[in-house]
Design a protein around this motif. Structure first.
Motif, PDB file in Angstrom:
ATOM      1  N   HIS A 325       0.812  -1.208   0.000  1.00 46.11           N
ATOM      2  CA  HIS A 325       0.000   0.000   0.000  1.00 46.11           C
ATOM      3  C   HIS A 325       0.850   1.263   0.000  1.00 46.11           C
ATOM      4  N   ALA A 326       2.065   1.202   0.509  1.00 43.90           N
ATOM      5  CA  ALA A 326       2.967   2.343   0.344  1.00 43.90           C
ATOM      6  C   ALA A 326       3.257   2.569  -1.128  1.00 43.90           C
ATOM      7  N   GLN A 327       3.398   1.477  -1.885  1.00 45.62           N
ATOM      8  CA  GLN A 327       3.589   1.605  -3.332  1.00 45.62           C
ATOM      9  C   GLN A 327       2.408   2.352  -3.953  1.00 45.62           C
ATOM     10  N   GLN A 328       1.194   2.030  -3.518  1.00 48.13           N
ATOM     11  CA  GLN A 328       0.010   2.695  -4.072  1.00 48.13           C
ATOM     12  C   GLN A 328      -0.066   4.160  -3.646  1.00 48.13           C
ATOM     13  N   VAL A 329       0.274   4.442  -2.397  1.00 48.47           N
ATOM     14  CA  VAL A 329       0.264   5.822  -1.912  1.00 48.47           C
ATOM     15  C   VAL A 329       1.248   6.666  -2.712  1.00 48.47           C
ATOM     16  N   ILE A 330       2.448   6.127  -2.906  1.00 43.78           N
ATOM     17  CA  ILE A 330       3.478   6.880  -3.622  1.00 43.78           C
ATOM     18  C   ILE A 330       3.113   7.039  -5.095  1.00 43.78           C
ATOM     19  N   ASP A 331       2.498   6.033  -5.680  1.00 44.09           N
ATOM     20  CA  ASP A 331       2.058   6.148  -7.068  1.00 44.09           C
ATOM     21  C   ASP A 331       1.020   7.268  -7.208  1.00 44.09           C
ATOM     22  N   LYS A 332       0.111   7.369  -6.249  1.00 39.75           N
ATOM     23  CA  LYS A 332      -0.869   8.465  -6.273  1.00 39.75           C
ATOM     24  C   LYS A 332      -0.166   9.816  -6.138  1.00 39.75           C
ATOM     25  N   ALA A 333       0.867   9.850  -5.293  1.00 38.91           N
ATOM     26  CA  ALA A 333       1.601  11.109  -5.127  1.00 38.91           C
ATOM     27  C   ALA A 333       2.257  11.533  -6.432  1.00 38.91           C
ATOM     28  N   VAL A 334       2.872  10.590  -7.127  1.00 36.64           N
ATOM     29  CA  VAL A 334       3.483  10.896  -8.424  1.00 36.64           C
ATOM     30  C   VAL A 334       2.436  11.431  -9.389  1.00 36.64           C
ATOM     31  N   GLN A 335       1.258  10.817  -9.391  1.00 32.98           N
ATOM     32  CA  GLN A 335       0.181  11.259 -10.279  1.00 32.98           C
ATOM     33  C   GLN A 335      -0.269  12.676  -9.942  1.00 32.98           C
ATOM     34  N   LEU A 336      -0.367  12.978  -8.672  1.00 34.82           N
ATOM     35  CA  LEU A 336      -0.788  14.313  -8.252  1.00 34.82           C
ATOM     36  C   LEU A 336       0.236  15.382  -8.614  1.00 34.82           C
ATOM     37  N   PHE A 337       1.502  14.987  -8.705  1.00 30.09           N
ATOM     38  CA  PHE A 337       2.552  15.933  -9.092  1.00 30.09           C
ATOM     39  C   PHE A 337       2.645  16.108 -10.607  1.00 30.09           C
ATOM     40  N   GLY A 338       1.949  15.275 -11.358  1.00 30.04           N
ATOM     41  CA  GLY A 338       2.001  15.392 -12.811  1.00 30.04           C
ATOM     42  C   GLY A 338       3.412  15.148 -13.328  1.00 30.04           C
ATOM     43  N   GLY A 339       3.837  15.941 -14.315  1.00 30.18           N
ATOM     44  CA  GLY A 339       5.159  15.766 -14.899  1.00 30.18           C
ATOM     45  C   GLY A 339       6.274  15.899 -13.886  1.00 30.18           C
ATOM     46  N   ASP A 340       6.091  16.772 -12.900  1.00 24.22           N
ATOM     47  CA  ASP A 340       7.120  16.920 -11.870  1.00 24.22           C
ATOM     48  C   ASP A 340       7.315  15.638 -11.067  1.00 24.22           C
ATOM     49  N   GLY A 341       6.303  14.777 -11.037  1.00 22.82           N
ATOM     50  CA  GLY A 341       6.392  13.551 -10.247  1.00 22.82           C
ATOM     51  C   GLY A 341       7.421  12.565 -10.739  1.00 22.82           C
ATOM     52  N   VAL A 342       7.780  12.646 -12.010  1.00 19.74           N
ATOM     53  CA  VAL A 342       8.786  11.729 -12.556  1.00 19.74           C
ATOM     54  C   VAL A 342      10.089  12.462 -12.865  1.00 19.74           C
ATOM     55  N   ARG A 343      10.214  13.663 -12.355  1.00 17.52           N
ATOM     56  CA  ARG A 343      11.404  14.453 -12.598  1.00 17.52           C
ATOM     57  C   ARG A 343      12.476  14.133 -11.558  1.00 17.52           C
ATOM     58  N   ARG A 344      13.662  13.820 -12.038  1.00 17.95           N
ATOM     59  CA  ARG A 344      14.771  13.516 -11.151  1.00 17.95           C
ATOM     60  C   ARG A 344      15.002  14.698 -10.206  1.00 17.95           C
ATOM     61  N   GLY A 345      15.154  14.398  -8.928  1.00 17.61           N
ATOM     62  CA  GLY A 345      15.355  15.444  -7.948  1.00 17.61           C
ATOM     63  C   GLY A 345      14.123  15.752  -7.127  1.00 17.61           C
ATOM     64  N   GLU A 346      12.948  15.367  -7.610  1.00 17.60           N
ATOM     65  CA  GLU A 346      11.727  15.533  -6.820  1.00 17.60           C
ATOM     66  C   GLU A 346      11.641  14.413  -5.777  1.00 17.60           C
TER      67      GLU A 346
END
Length: 380
Positions: A325-346
Motif C-alpha cells: 500500500h505504500a507503493q500505491q500511496v506513492i504512485d498516487k503522489a506521483v500522479q498528483l505531481f504530474g510531470g514533476d512527479g517523474v522528474r529527477r530530484g523531486e
C-alpha cells in the motif's frame, strides 16, 4: 509536518515518544550526499552511532531488542531519507543473530562496535538459487578439526563490500533441508573471501555478490548450535520483518505530506488542486492506507515486545500490507505531481524508486501471503 498523533496510541510508552521527538530533531539537521553511496553509508553509520541511535539495534546480555523502538526509528528515518533508514536497519539486521544467539564473547567482540557506529554489519542469507527459500541454501561449511571451511556464494547482500562483520547461513549437513543449516559470524577480509560483483539497483545502496573459497573460521564462530541456522535466520526475520513495514510506512507518510503540500498550493483554473473532488478522494485513500499500515505495523511490534514467542502472522500482515500500500500511496503522489512527479530530484520520484525493493526483500509479498495463509490454517 507529518502526523504524529499515532504516538498517543496505547502501543507506545513515554520512552518511545521521547525517542521519536529527539530523533525528529536529529533528522531535521540531516543532510545526506547521495553522490558516493559507499561513503554516504559509512558516514551515516558513524553519525547514527555518535548520536546514540544505534544502541537500539542490538541487545547485549541483560537487555532485549525493543521492536517498537526499531520500528519508530525506521519510520522516522525513512520519512527523511531512504539511505539513512538503510544504514540504521542493516546495523540491526546484520547483528540480529548475535543479539539473539551470540555467546557473551561474540557479543562483547562485535556489539559495542556496531552499536557505536565503529563497525558496519551485514546479513548474508540469500544465494543465487535461494532467495525466500532459505532451506534451499547450498553454501557449505565443512568441519575440519577446530575449524569450519566455507565454500559457496551469497548474493544481494546489503552492505556487501563495505561491512566489517557478516553473519551468514551455510549448510553443515546435520540433516536434509532446513535442519542442516548453521549460522556463523565472521569478520571481513578473511583469506578466500571476495566481493566478486557490486550490484546496481534503482534506489542505490551498497549491494554485492560474495564468494567464499576455502574460507576458514574457528568453530567458535558458530551462532547457536550446529543445525540451528534456519531457526536463527527465522528468529532474526521475525523481529526485523515488522521494521520493513515501518520503513514503508515512513515512505508513505512522506508521500502523503508532499502531496498535501502540492494540492493545497498548486492552482488549477484559479483554485487549489485540492478543491477537485477526485483529488480529495486520492488524499482520503492515501490517509486510510497510512493509518491502516501504522496499526498493523505497531500491532506486530507491540506483540513481540509483550513477549510473544513468534509473530509470524502479525509481521507478515504488516509487511505485506504496508509495503504494497505504500507503493500505491506513492504512485498516487506521483500522479498528483504530474510531470514533476517523474522528474529527477523531486522527492516523490525518489520515493517511487525507494519503495519498490521493500516488496521483495525479507520475504516477497507473495511469500508473505503464503505465510499468512498457513498461519491462519494452523490457528484455525
Amino acid at each position: 509536518m507529518a502526523d504524529r498523533s499515532f504516538l498517543t496510541w496505547p502501543f507506545f510508552d513515554e520512552t518511545h515518544r521521547a525517542r521519536a521527538e529527539a530523533m525528529e530533531g536529529w533528522c531535521a539537521r540531516l543532510h545526506v550526499d547521495h553522490g558516493d553511496i559507499d561513503a554516504a553509508c559509512r558516514k551515516l553509520v558513524a553519525d547514527l552511532g555518535a548520536g546514540g541511535w544505534l544502541q537500539a539495534t542490538a541487545a547485549v546480555e541483560g537487555e532485549r531488542l525493543d521492536v517498537r523502538t526499531l520500528c519508530l526509528s525506521r519510520e522516522i528515518l525513512a520519512r527523511h531519507d531512504g539511505l539513512a533508514d538503510f544504514a540504521f536497519a542493516m546495523q540491526g539486521l546484520g547483528t540480529g543473530a548475535i543479539s539473539l544467539f551470540g555467546t557473551p564473547e561474540q557479543q562483547a567482540e562485535w556489539l559495542p562496535l556496531t552499536r557505536s557506529g565503529q563497525a558496519i554489519a551485514a546479513f548474508a542469507l540469500t544465494e543465487p538459487q535461494s532467495g525466500s527459500d532459505v532451506a534451499n541454501s547450498t553454501m557449505t561449511a565443512t568441519a575440519d578439526g577446530d575449524d569450519y571451511v566455507l565454500n559457496g556464494e551469497k548474493t544481494w547482500i546489503s552492505n556487501g563490500g563495505i561491512a566489517d562483520v557478516y553473519t551468514l547461513i551455510a549448510r553443515t549437513g546435520e540433516a536434509p533441508g532446513a535442519r542442516g543449516l548453521s549460522a556463523f559470524v565472521l569478520p571481513a577480509g578473511l583469506p578466500g573471501f571476495e566481493v566478486v560483483e557490486r550490484l546496481e539497483v534503482m534506489a542505490p545502496h551498497p549491494l554485492a555478490r560474495l564468494r567464499f573459497t576455502d574460507v576458514r573460521v574457528p568453530k567458535s564462530a558458530l551462532l547457536g548450535a550446529p543445525g540451528e541456522g534456519f531457526k536463527v535466520a527465522m528468529a532474526v526475520l521475525d523481529v526485523f520483518r515488522s521494521t520493513v513495514a515501518a520503513a514503508a510506512l515512513g515512505f508513505a507518510r512522506r508521500a502523503l505530506d508532499e502531496s498535501l503540500a502540492r494540492v493545497t498550493t498548486r492552482q488549477v483554473q484559479g483554485a487549489p488542486l485540492f478543491d477537485l473532488q477526485m483529488v480529495q478522494g486520492h488524499i482520503a485513500d492515501m490517509a486510510l492506507d497510512v493509518d491502516a499500515s501504522a496499526l498493523l505495523t505497531y500491532r506486530a511490534a507491540w506483540a513481540k515486545d509483550m513477549g510473544a514467542p513468534r509473530v509470524s502472522r502479525e509481521a507478515a500482515m504488516a509487511k505485506l500490507y504496508s509495503t504494497d500500500h505504500a507503493q500505491q500511496v506513492i504512485d498516487k503522489a506521483v500522479q498528483l505531481f504530474g510531470g514533476d512527479g517523474v522528474r529527477r530530484g523531486e522527492k516523490v520520484e525518489e520515493l517511487y524508486r525507494d519503495i519498490r525493493a521493500l516488496r521483495i526483500y525479507e520475504g516477497a509479498s507473495d511469500v508473505q501471503r503464503v505465510v499468512i495463509a498457513r498461519q491462519v490454517l494452523a490457528q484455525g
